[in-house]
Design a protein around this motif. Sequence first.
Motif, PDB file in Angstrom:
ATOM      1  N   CYS A   1      -4.477  -0.272   0.123  1.00  0.00           N
ATOM      2  CA  CYS A   1      -5.156  -1.388   0.764  1.00  0.00           C
ATOM      3  C   CYS A   1      -6.615  -1.062   1.037  1.00  0.00           C
ATOM      4  O   CYS A   1      -7.440  -1.944   1.184  1.00  0.00           O
TER       5      CYS A   1
ATOM      6  N   CYS B   1      -6.917   4.676   2.959  1.00  0.00           N
ATOM      7  CA  CYS B   1      -5.535   4.966   2.615  1.00  0.00           C
ATOM      8  C   CYS B   1      -5.442   5.794   1.328  1.00  0.00           C
ATOM      9  O   CYS B   1      -4.646   6.707   1.230  1.00  0.00           O
TER      10      CYS B   1
ATOM     11  N   CYS C   1       0.846  -1.191   0.000  1.00  0.00           N
ATOM     12  CA  CYS C   1       0.000   0.000   0.000  1.00  0.00           C
ATOM     13  C   CYS C   1       0.888   1.250   0.000  1.00  0.00           C
ATOM     14  O   CYS C   1       1.792   1.372   0.816  1.00  0.00           O
TER      15      CYS C   1
ATOM     16  N   CYS D   1       0.207   3.101   3.628  1.00  0.00           N
ATOM     17  CA  CYS D   1       0.569   2.517   4.932  1.00  0.00           C
ATOM     18  C   CYS D   1       1.595   1.384   4.843  1.00  0.00           C
ATOM     19  O   CYS D   1       2.130   0.951   5.851  1.00  0.00           O
TER      20      CYS D   1
HETATM   21 ZN   LIG Z   1      -2.998   1.119   3.405  1.00  0.00          ZN
END
Ligand SMILES: [Zn+2]
Length: 126
Positions: free
Chosen positions: A22, A26, A6, A9
């Motif tokens: 993800c 995000c 991701c 994150c």
């Molecule tokens: Zn994420």
Amino acid sequence: MDSRKCTECGEVLIGRADKKFCSDMCRNAFNNRQSGEVSNSMRRVILALKKNRRILAGFIESDKKKITKKTLLETGYDFNRVTHFYINKKNQVYRFCFDYGFVEFEDGWLFLVSDKVNAESGTASE
Ligand SMILES: [Zn+2]
């Protein structure tokens, strides 16, 4: 085999190959931060400053350090865009665009400098 993560994150992604985040959370967090850092109006100012700097650098690199204000105006230089001022010991005000600047004399001539150190030259040495 490379495991995709991701962008926001760093969580390992499962699913479509073109997936970058993800979750929607995000994706939103990433997009909000991207657009918040440099707004369009900021970008315009930065572009104008960079253009000014490029113009000044062009003159200095071709060793034209003393030019008329008219000459500079003709290049499209924007006199309203300044990053900072520098006042030397003679109380002369230099207007800078990043590391390039100039001081204006009453007779319409400009003296260009490439940094603060050069702006100080010509004054009485310490
Ligand atoms: Zn994420």
